[in-house]
Design a protein around this motif. Structure first.
Motif, PDB file in Angstrom:
ATOM      1  N   TRP A   1       1.052  -1.229   0.153  1.00 24.19           N
ATOM      2  CA  TRP A   1       0.042   0.048   0.379  1.00 24.19           C
ATOM      3  C   TRP A   1       0.565   1.268   0.313  1.00 24.19           C
ATOM      4  O   TRP A   1       1.926   1.521   1.011  1.00 24.19           O
ATOM      5  CB  TRP A   1      -0.759   0.020   1.302  1.00 24.19           C
ATOM      6  N   THR A   2       0.585   2.639  -0.788  1.00 25.44           N
ATOM      7  CA  THR A   2       1.279   3.273  -1.059  1.00 25.44           C
ATOM      8  C   THR A   2       0.151   4.919  -1.215  1.00 25.44           C
ATOM      9  O   THR A   2      -0.483   4.393  -1.345  1.00 25.44           O
ATOM     10  CB  THR A   2       2.291   3.543  -2.585  1.00 25.44           C
ATOM     11  N   PRO A   3       0.905   5.244  -0.141  1.00 25.39           N
ATOM     12  CA  PRO A   3      -0.169   6.935  -0.111  1.00 25.39           C
ATOM     13  C   PRO A   3      -0.409   7.805  -1.233  1.00 25.39           C
ATOM     14  O   PRO A   3       0.590   6.999  -1.763  1.00 25.39           O
ATOM     15  CB  PRO A   3       0.298   7.448   1.457  1.00 25.39           C
ATOM     16  N   GLY A   4      -0.940   8.458  -1.546  1.00 25.86           N
ATOM     17  CA  GLY A   4      -1.043   9.768  -2.738  1.00 25.86           C
ATOM     18  C   GLY A   4       0.395  10.557  -2.410  1.00 25.86           C
ATOM     19  O   GLY A   4       0.638  10.411  -1.770  1.00 25.86           O
ATOM     20  N   ASN A   5       0.485  10.297  -4.156  1.00 21.62           N
ATOM     21  CA  ASN A   5       1.781  11.193  -4.218  1.00 21.62           C
ATOM     22  C   ASN A   5       3.257   9.792  -4.031  1.00 21.62           C
ATOM     23  O   ASN A   5       4.382  10.743  -4.345  1.00 21.62           O
ATOM     24  CB  ASN A   5       2.114  12.381  -3.686  1.00 21.62           C
ATOM     25  N   GLY A   6       2.590   8.792  -3.930  1.00 18.62           N
ATOM     26  CA  GLY A   6       4.706   8.170  -3.213  1.00 18.62           C
ATOM     27  C   GLY A   6       5.196   7.592  -4.483  1.00 18.62           C
ATOM     28  O   GLY A   6       4.402   7.511  -5.801  1.00 18.62           O
ATOM     29  N   ALA A   7       5.897   7.169  -4.226  1.00 18.77           N
ATOM     30  CA  ALA A   7       6.667   6.513  -5.640  1.00 18.77           C
ATOM     31  C   ALA A   7       6.483   4.913  -6.019  1.00 18.77           C
ATOM     32  O   ALA A   7       6.604   4.284  -4.964  1.00 18.77           O
ATOM     33  CB  ALA A   7       7.948   7.043  -5.688  1.00 18.77           C
TER      34      ALA A   7
ATOM     35  N   LYS B   1       6.642 -17.072  -1.999  1.00 17.99           N
ATOM     36  CA  LYS B   1       7.393 -17.806  -2.215  1.00 17.99           C
ATOM     37  C   LYS B   1       7.888 -18.746  -1.460  1.00 17.99           C
ATOM     38  O   LYS B   1       7.527 -20.134  -0.827  1.00 17.99           O
ATOM     39  CB  LYS B   1       7.759 -17.520  -3.710  1.00 17.99           C
ATOM     40  N   ARG B   2       8.833 -18.401  -0.266  1.00 18.06           N
ATOM     41  CA  ARG B   2       9.559 -18.718   0.348  1.00 18.06           C
ATOM     42  C   ARG B   2       9.055 -19.604   1.768  1.00 18.06           C
ATOM     43  O   ARG B   2       8.811 -20.470   2.280  1.00 18.06           O
ATOM     44  CB  ARG B   2      10.591 -18.105   0.705  1.00 18.06           C
ATOM     45  N   GLY B   3       7.467 -18.934   1.456  1.00 14.11           N
ATOM     46  CA  GLY B   3       7.097 -19.229   2.740  1.00 14.11           C
ATOM     47  C   GLY B   3       6.133 -20.695   2.202  1.00 14.11           C
ATOM     48  O   GLY B   3       5.444 -21.232   3.176  1.00 14.11           O
ATOM     49  N   GLY B   4       6.316 -21.022   1.223  1.00 12.61           N
ATOM     50  CA  GLY B   4       5.558 -22.395   0.982  1.00 12.61           C
ATOM     51  C   GLY B   4       4.521 -22.359  -0.520  1.00 12.61           C
ATOM     52  O   GLY B   4       4.136 -23.500  -1.120  1.00 12.61           O
ATOM     53  N   ARG B   5       4.626 -20.923  -1.288  1.00  9.79           N
ATOM     54  CA  ARG B   5       3.970 -21.041  -1.952  1.00  9.79           C
ATOM     55  C   ARG B   5       2.272 -20.803  -1.709  1.00  9.79           C
ATOM     56  O   ARG B   5       1.496 -21.448  -0.743  1.00  9.79           O
ATOM     57  CB  ARG B   5       4.548 -21.492  -3.617  1.00  9.79           C
ATOM     58  N   ASN B   6       1.577 -20.291  -2.918  1.00 10.66           N
ATOM     59  CA  ASN B   6      -0.085 -20.572  -3.003  1.00 10.66           C
ATOM     60  C   ASN B   6      -0.498 -19.909  -1.313  1.00 10.66           C
ATOM     61  O   ASN B   6      -1.774 -19.872  -0.898  1.00 10.66           O
ATOM     62  CB  ASN B   6      -0.517 -21.965  -2.418  1.00 10.66           C
ATOM     63  N   GLN B   7      -0.386 -18.474  -1.470  1.00 14.64           N
ATOM     64  CA  GLN B   7      -0.201 -17.844  -0.210  1.00 14.64           C
ATOM     65  C   GLN B   7      -0.271 -16.016  -0.828  1.00 14.64           C
ATOM     66  O   GLN B   7       0.221 -16.023  -1.797  1.00 14.64           O
ATOM     67  CB  GLN B   7       0.318 -18.125   1.267  1.00 14.64           C
ATOM     68  N   VAL B   8      -0.928 -15.109  -0.016  1.00 17.83           N
ATOM     69  CA  VAL B   8      -0.664 -13.716   0.734  1.00 17.83           C
ATOM     70  C   VAL B   8       0.169 -12.878   1.136  1.00 17.83           C
ATOM     71  O   VAL B   8      -0.161 -13.796   2.166  1.00 17.83           O
ATOM     72  CB  VAL B   8      -2.064 -13.088   0.260  1.00 17.83           C
ATOM     73  N   ARG B   9       1.113 -12.471   1.243  1.00 11.20           N
ATOM     74  CA  ARG B   9       1.957 -11.905   2.114  1.00 11.20           C
ATOM     75  C   ARG B   9       2.017 -10.224   1.824  1.00 11.20           C
ATOM     76  O   ARG B   9       1.703  -9.694   0.594  1.00 11.20           O
ATOM     77  CB  ARG B   9       3.578 -12.457   1.818  1.00 11.20           C
ATOM     78  N   ALA B  10       1.878  -9.513   2.658  1.00 10.73           N
ATOM     79  CA  ALA B  10       1.285  -8.177   2.745  1.00 10.73           C
ATOM     80  C   ALA B  10       3.056  -7.306   3.067  1.00 10.73           C
ATOM     81  O   ALA B  10       3.985  -7.621   3.897  1.00 10.73           O
ATOM     82  CB  ALA B  10       0.632  -7.156   3.511  1.00 10.73           C
ATOM     83  N   GLY B  11       3.438  -6.476   2.371  1.00  7.76           N
ATOM     84  CA  GLY B  11       4.317  -6.196   2.669  1.00  7.76           C
ATOM     85  C   GLY B  11       4.277  -4.772   3.319  1.00  7.76           C
ATOM     86  O   GLY B  11       3.278  -4.335   3.921  1.00  7.76           O
ATOM     87  N   LEU B  12       5.748  -4.661   3.697  1.00  6.82           N
ATOM     88  CA  LEU B  12       5.309  -3.352   5.024  1.00  6.82           C
ATOM     89  C   LEU B  12       5.469  -1.600   4.379  1.00  6.82           C
ATOM     90  O   LEU B  12       5.367  -1.455   3.383  1.00  6.82           O
ATOM     91  CB  LEU B  12       7.024  -3.216   5.671  1.00  6.82           C
ATOM     92  N   ALA B  13       4.311  -1.420   5.342  1.00  5.70           N
ATOM     93  CA  ALA B  13       3.448   0.538   4.693  1.00  5.70           C
ATOM     94  C   ALA B  13       4.280   0.744   4.013  1.00  5.70           C
ATOM     95  O   ALA B  13       5.704   0.703   4.822  1.00  5.70           O
ATOM     96  CB  ALA B  13       2.448   0.827   4.961  1.00  5.70           C
ATOM     97  N   ASP B  14       4.835   1.746   3.625  1.00  2.00           N
ATOM     98  CA  ASP B  14       5.183   3.121   3.192  1.00  2.00           C
ATOM     99  C   ASP B  14       5.573   3.910   4.350  1.00  2.00           C
ATOM    100  O   ASP B  14       4.127   4.240   4.804  1.00  2.00           O
ATOM    101  CB  ASP B  14       5.069   4.042   1.717  1.00  2.00           C
ATOM    102  N   ALA B  15       6.334   4.350   4.529  1.00  2.00           N
ATOM    103  CA  ALA B  15       6.663   5.389   6.123  1.00  2.00           C
ATOM    104  C   ALA B  15       6.351   6.801   5.603  1.00  2.00           C
ATOM    105  O   ALA B  15       7.021   6.904   7.178  1.00  2.00           O
ATOM    106  CB  ALA B  15       8.649   5.160   6.218  1.00  2.00           C
ATOM    107  N   HIS B  16       6.553   7.605   4.256  1.00  2.96           N
ATOM    108  CA  HIS B  16       5.857   8.602   4.560  1.00  2.96           C
ATOM    109  C   HIS B  16       3.875   8.096   5.448  1.00  2.96           C
ATOM    110  O   HIS B  16       3.457   7.587   5.092  1.00  2.96           O
ATOM    111  CB  HIS B  16       4.899   8.628   3.157  1.00  2.96           C
TER     112      HIS B  16
END
Length: 244
Positions: free
Chosen positions: A207-213, A229-244
């Motif tokens: 997820w990225t806020p407005g005007n993010g890159a 993929k490293r956790g076994g595939r066929n799953q959903v992982r979320a990345g860390l939120a933008d720090a802005h």
């Protein structure tokens, strides 16, 4: 330099003779009729030529309109081909990146990236035509899954078996839920193009806020995909939120 020829020289001469006859009260009636008949003949010829030119002009205008419509159709086709993947009809890499940047200028954006699990083994076992059919079916299932949610979703094919889905104005929790629905849509039942075989995919979400890159958004989603993929595939992982 020679003067340009008068296209109406004969008609002008006939008109001069008719005017001279009109202005000569002593002219015999036969000469009046001859001058009038000559003028009428030239007038009728001009009428016929005018009608022919009008018909020709109308025909050429219709032909030009047909050509103009064809040019617009071809331009639209070229525009579509320049922005869409030829196999699936999804947006291509350049178009999806462009759309993502536009969305970020207007507000927040969630990005889902996914990769078909073990796709090389599908190509090796069933051949590339079957692999293409799997890719098309994945896009169809992504479309079905995203259409069930409120708000627009734009699907792009950014690599051989790699896809990106743009979810403008969707927060990270909503994006994870949509990604899970996509995952289930792909893995939930066997693919008709493969004999009873289930296909799965791994997902990363950012997820990225407005005007993010967008580059940062893609990097975080891609890292989350790697974790899936490293956790076994066929799953959903979320990345860390933008720090802005």
């Amino acid at each position: 330099m020679k003067p340009a020829p008068d296209l109406f020289e004969q008609e002008a001469a006939a008109l001069e003779r008719a005017l001279a006859a009109r202005d000569d009260p002593a002219l015999p009636a036969e000469q009046y009729r001859a001058a009038l008949s000559d003028l009428v003949g030239h007038f009728e010829r001009l009428m016929r030529e005018s009608r022919r030119l009008i018909r020709r002009s109308d025909r050429e205008e219709r032909e030009l309109n047909v050509l103009n419509d064809e040019l617009h159709r071809l331009a639209a086709q070229l525009e579509y081909k320049a922005r869409h993947d030829s196999l699936t009809g999804a947006l291509n890499r350049g178009a999806i990146f462009e759309r993502a940047s536009l969305h970020l200028q207007r507000g927040e954006l969630s990005l889902v990236v996914l990769d078909i699990d073990f796709f090389k083994s599908i190509n090796d076992a069933f051949g590339h035509p079957a692999g293409d059919a799997v890719i098309c079916e994945v896009v169809n299932r992504l479309r079905s899954a995203t259409s069930a949610h409120a708000g627009p979703a734009e699907i792009g094919r950014v690599g051989g078996e790699e896809f990106s889905i743009l979810l403008p104005r969707v927060d990270i929790d909503g994006a994870v839920r949509q990604a899970e629905a996509m995952r289930q849509a792909i893995a939930g039942r066997p693919f008709d193009c493969l004999p009873g075989r289930v296909v799965t995919a791994s997902f990363g979400v950012s997820w990225t806020p407005g005007n993010g890159a967008f580059g940062d958004a893609y990097a975080r989603a891609d890292e989350a995909l790697f974790e899936a993929k490293r956790g076994g595939r066929n799953q959903v992982r979320a990345g860390l939120a933008d720090a802005h």
